[in-house]
Design a protein around this motif. Structure first.
Motif, short mmCIF file in Angstrom:
data_model
loop_
_atom_site.label_atom_id
_atom_site.label_comp_id
_atom_site.label_asym_id
_atom_site.label_seq_id
_atom_site.Cartn_x
_atom_site.Cartn_y
_atom_site.Cartn_z
N UNK A 26 39.55 31.11 43.05
CA UNK A 26 39.95 30.77 41.69
C UNK A 26 40.90 31.81 41.11
N UNK A 27 40.58 33.08 41.33
CA UNK A 27 41.39 34.14 40.73
C UNK A 27 42.77 34.22 41.38
N UNK A 74 35.45 38.48 35.56
CA UNK A 74 36.84 38.88 35.79
C UNK A 74 37.27 39.84 34.69
N UNK A 75 38.03 40.87 35.03
CA UNK A 75 38.49 41.81 34.00
C UNK A 75 39.24 41.15 32.84
N UNK A 76 40.03 40.14 33.14
CA UNK A 76 40.85 39.51 32.10
C UNK A 76 40.13 38.42 31.33
N UNK A 77 38.87 38.13 31.70
CA UNK A 77 38.15 37.01 31.08
C UNK A 77 36.69 37.39 30.84
N UNK A 474 33.66 40.38 41.03
CA UNK A 474 34.72 39.81 40.18
C UNK A 474 35.90 40.76 39.96
N UNK A 475 35.59 42.05 39.75
CA UNK A 475 36.67 43.01 39.52
C UNK A 475 37.50 43.20 40.78
N UNK A 476 36.84 43.32 41.92
CA UNK A 476 37.56 43.47 43.18
C UNK A 476 38.42 42.24 43.42
N UNK A 477 37.88 41.06 43.12
CA UNK A 477 38.63 39.82 43.40
C UNK A 477 39.92 39.77 42.58
N UNK A 478 39.89 40.26 41.35
CA UNK A 478 41.11 40.20 40.53
C UNK A 478 42.17 41.16 41.05
N UNK A 479 41.77 42.39 41.34
CA UNK A 479 42.76 43.38 41.78
C UNK A 479 43.24 43.07 43.20
N UNK A 557 31.15 54.78 32.93
CA UNK A 557 31.15 53.73 33.96
C UNK A 557 32.47 52.97 34.04
N UNK A 558 32.85 52.67 35.27
CA UNK A 558 33.97 51.77 35.54
C UNK A 558 33.41 50.35 35.67
N UNK A 559 34.22 49.40 35.27
CA UNK A 559 33.82 48.00 35.37
C UNK A 559 34.99 47.12 35.00
N UNK A 560 34.74 45.83 34.78
CA UNK A 560 35.83 44.90 34.45
C UNK A 560 36.65 45.36 33.25
N UNK A 561 35.98 45.95 32.25
CA UNK A 561 36.68 46.34 31.03
C UNK A 561 37.78 47.38 31.28
N UNK A 562 37.71 48.06 32.42
CA UNK A 562 38.72 49.08 32.74
C UNK A 562 39.99 48.47 33.33
N UNK A 563 39.91 47.23 33.77
CA UNK A 563 41.04 46.61 34.47
C UNK A 563 41.54 45.36 33.75
N UNK A 564 41.25 45.26 32.46
CA UNK A 564 41.55 44.05 31.70
C UNK A 564 43.02 43.65 31.78
N UNK A 565 43.90 44.61 31.76
CA UNK A 565 45.33 44.30 31.63
C UNK A 565 46.14 44.50 32.90
#
Length: 601
Positions: A26-27, A74-77, A474-479, A557-565
Motif C-alpha cells: 500500500x505504501x 505510517x509516519x505520514x498518516x 510501518x515506519x520502515x515500510x514508508x522509508x 524515542x524514535x518512531x513514526x512521528x520522527x519521519x512524518x515529512x
C-alpha cells in the motif's frame, strides 16, 4: 530464436505491478503515484481485503501488535486511537481498519486486484511477465514484490490420516474461532513456539479448554516474552532511541565513537551485558521462571543467557495483563517432542506418546512466499530456496565452491573483529549441540531490497520489499518504499558491485551472529532499525538526525512521528535536479542497450 506462436497472449500491460497489499504494498503504491502521477499501476493480492497479516479474515479476538499506540502507523498518516488496549497497544482490528481507510483515502484501493493469486513470474522483453489466477497474463515494465513472510501457510511436517481430527495452520485461527466453542471440542493440541502459538494458547485458555502444547526439542525453543512495560515505559518504545540502539552491537553503528565504546571496550561490553540481563531478568520474573512458573516452566527460553538480547527464536511482548496468570491457572501440558501422526483420536508423538485431542493447530512457520519465482530465478535474484537452504560451502577444497564462500568468510572475520560480544555468543551455545537443527538461509539483497543480479546490470526494474524484520514495520515500510521508488526511477546511485557484495555478506554474517537461530532464517534488525533508516535517508539526501537537538536525538524515542515529512523532504531534494539526472541515466542505459543489440544502421 523463439517461436512467436509460443508467446502467451498478454491480457494487460502495466508500468508498475505490485504483488501484495499489506503495509509495504500500500505504501509503495501511494509513494509511486505521488512521485509519478501518470503511472499505470496495479496491486495484486490473494486476499479479499487489504492488510496481509492484518487482513480482515485473519483478525482473531486477542490479536494485538506488540508496539504501543503512536508507534505503529505510517509516519505520514496518524492512526485513530479508538480501540487501544489498557497498555495503549494497537489491536489487530485497529490495524485493519487503518490500512483499509488509508487505501481508500489515498486512492490506492482502486488500483488493487483482490482475490488475485500471482504465479510464474519471469523476465520478458518489456520487463516482467506473470500469470494471475492461472489464466490471465500481465506484463509490466517494473515489478515490486511486497509479499510478507506470514502470507502463505506451510504444510505440516507430520502425517495426517484420512479420518484425523481437524488440523489447521495458525493463519486460519480467526476463521475457526467459532468452531472452538462447538460442544465436544475440549482438548486442543498446539504445535510450535511462534507468537501465534502463544496467542492461540491464551485464547483457548480463556475459553476454558485443555491444551497439550508440543514444541520440538531440537529447534530454537520457546521465545522470551518481555513485560509490556519496564520502569513505567513501554518496553519496545524504551528501546527505540539512538542511545539504546548502540546497546545492540551492529556493523552499522560500531565505527562511531559511542559504538566503538560499547562494542570494543571491556567496560562498554560489560554495560551492554548488564542492560540486557536486566531486561531478560524482568521477562523471567514476569513469567516466574526458576521456581514460580508452575506448568509453564517449559516455556523458559533455551538460551537463558540474556534471552531478550539474543532472540534465538525471536522475542515477544506481553499484550494482555493476565497473560501469565491465565496460562498458569489453565490445564496446560507442555511437551518437548515432535508430532509424527494426526489421527481420529488426536496425535502420536515421535517418542510414541499418544495425545488425545479434538483439534490440532500447528504454528510451525510459513510457506514459500516467493513461490511465484522458479528455483532458478530465486537463485539468480539472491532469494534463498524455501526450506533448510544449504549455506556457502565450508571447504575451499571442494570441487565446486559457492561463489559467496570467500565473501562470507571475510565477513565472518569482520564481525568477529569488530563485535567481540557477538563473536563470543551466548554461554548456552558455546558447546555445540549436535541435535540442534536450525534452518539456514542467505538473503543476497543489497539494502535488503535490490537483487545484485539486476543491480550489476543497472536493470532498475525490480525491488523486493519487506524482507527485514523490526519492531517498527510501518515506519520502515514508508522509508524503504521511498528509497525503492527513487531507485526504480534512477534517482539513487548504487555503490560499486564490490561494495554491494561486501554489504550483503557482512549483513548476513552480522545477523546470524546477532540473532542466532532466527537470524539464520530472516534478515532481522529488531533493535537496529534506526541506523538502517539512516542509511536509506542518507542515500536520498534527506536529513538523518530527526530531532531538534543532539540530546533529544540520542535519548528520546524514535518512531513514526520522527519521519512524518520524509516524502515531502525528498520531493524538495528531487526538485533540485535529481529527476533530470535520472532521465539522463535512463537515456544512457537505452543507448547502451541499443548498441549492444546491434541497433539500426
Amino acid at each position: 530464436m523463439s517461436n512467436p506462436q509460443s508467446a502467451p497472449k498478454v491480457d494487460e500491460v502495466l508500468d508498475v505491478a505490485i504483488i501484495g497489499a499489506g503495509w509495504y504494498g500500500l505504501k509503495v503504491a501511494s509513494i509511486y503515484v505521488q512521485l509519478e502521477p501518470a503511472t499505470k499501476l496495479a496491486l495484486f493480492d490473494r486476499d479479499n481485503t487489504v492488510g496481509g497479516t492484518w487482513s480482515r479474515d485473519r483478525i482473531y479476538p486477542n490479536l494485538v501488535a506488540q508496539v504501543e499506540y503512536g508507534y505503529f502507523n505510517y509516519p505520514s498518516t496518524p492512526m485513530p486511537k479508538d480501540g487501544a488496549t489498557n497498555h495503549n497497544l494497537v489491536t489487530g482490528d485497529m490495524i485493519f481498519k487503518y490500512l483499509d481507510k488509508f487505501a481508500g483515502d489515498t486512492g490506492v484501493k482502486r488500483h488493487i486486484r483482490f482475490n488475485s493469486w500471482v504465479s510464474d513470474v519471469q523476465r520478458c522483453p518489456r520487463g516482467w511477465r506473470f500469470t494471475v489466477n492461472g489464466n490471465r497474463v500481465f506484463e509490466s515494465a517494473k515489478l515490486i514484490v511486497a509479499v510478507g513472510v506470514t502470507s502463505i501457510r506451510n504444510s505440516p511436517t507430520f502425517e495426517i490420516k484420512e479420518d484425523a481430527v481437524p488440523v489447521i495452520h495458525s493463519i486460519d485461527i480467526a476463521r475457526n474461532v467459532p468452531n472452538f466453542s462447538v460442544e465436544g471440542n475440549e482438548h486442543f493440541l498446539v504445535i510450535g513456539a511462534a507468537k501465534s502459538a502463544y496467542d492461540v494458547v491464551y485464547l483457548l485458555t480463556k475459553m476454558g479448554k485443555k491444551i497439550t502444547w508440543v514444541i520440538r526439542p531440537n529447534g530454537s525453543g520457546p521465545m522470551p516474552i518481555m513485560p509490556a512495560e519496564v520502569l513505567g515505559k513501554n518496553t519496545i518504545t524504551m528501546g527505540s532511541n539512538r542511545f539504546t540502539s548502540y546497546l545492540s552491537p551492529s556493523l552499522m553503528t560500531t565505527d562511531s565513537a559511542l559504538g566503538s565504546f560499547f562494542h570494543r571496550t571491556s567496560i562498554g561490553r560489560w554495560f551492554t551485558r548488564q542492560y540486557w540481563r536486566f531486561i531478560s531478568s524482568r521477562a523471567d520474573q514476569a513469567a516466574g521462571f526458576g521456581g514460580n512458573a508452575g506448568s509453564v516452566e517449559g516455556l523458559r527460553p533455551d538460551v537463558r543467557d540474556s534471552s531478550c538480547f539474543w532472540c534465538d527464536s525471536s522475542v515477544g511482548l506481553i499484550t494482555m495483563d493476565d497473560f501469565w496468570s491465565t496460562l498458569k491457572k489453565a490445564d496446560i501440558n507442555i511437551i518437548r517432542d515432535n508430532v509424527e501422526t494426526a489421527d481420529s483420536s488426536g496425535a502420536t508423538l515421535r517418542s510414541g506418546q499418544k495425545v488425545d485431542a479434538n483439534y490440532i493447530i500447528y504454528c510451525t512457520g510459513w510457506g514459500d512466499h516467493f513461490s511465484f519465482f522458479s528455483p532458478e530465478m530465486k537463485k539468480e535474484l539472491g532469494i534463498p530456496p524455501y526450506g533448510a537452504a544449504v549455506p556457502s560451502k565450508t571447504s575451499a577444497t571442494s570441487s565446486k565452491v559457492d561463489e559467496w564462500y570467500f565473501h562470507d568468510r571475510a565477513a565472518d572475520d569482520v564481525v568477529a573483529k569488530r563485535l567481540p560480544l557477538l563473536a563470543a555468543g551466548p554461554k548456552d551455545l558455546r558447546k555445540p549441540d549436535p541435535n540442534r537443527v536450525v534452518t539456514k538461509r542467505r538473503w543476497r539483497l543489497y539494502n535488503r531490497c535490490v537483487p545484485l543480479a539486476t543491480a550489476r546490470e543497472n536493470d532498475r526494474s525490480l525491488v523486493i520489499l519487506g524482507q527485514i524484520h523490526t519492531t517498527q514495520t510501518p515506519t520502515i515500510s514508508e522509508v524503504q518504499s521511498l528509497w525503492a521508488v527513487a531507485y526504480l526511477l534512477g534517482e539513487v546511485d548504487l555503490p560499486s558491485e564490490h561494495k554491494m557484495i561486501e554489504e550483503v555478506a557482512q549483513w548476513n554474517a552480522w545477523v546470524r551472529k546477532r540473532y542466532l537461530g532466527v537470524g539464520e532464517r530472516y534478515p532481522y534488525a529488531l533493535f537496529d532499525w534506526i541506523a538502517y533508516l539512516d542509511r536509506l535517508l542518507g542515500d536520498l539526501g534527506v536529513e538523518t538526525q530527526r530531532k531538534a537537538s543532539m540530546l533529544a536525538d540520542f535519548f528520546s524515542p524514535y518512531g513514526p512521528h520522527c519521519y512524518t515529512s520524509v516524502v515531502d523532504e525528498y520531493k524538495a531534494v528531487r526538485s533540485n535536479g535529481i529527476r533530470e539526472k535520472a532521465a539522463a541515466r535512463r537515456m544512457d542505459a537505452k543507448s547502451v542497450d541499443s548498441s549492444s543489440s546491434g541497433g539500426p544502421e
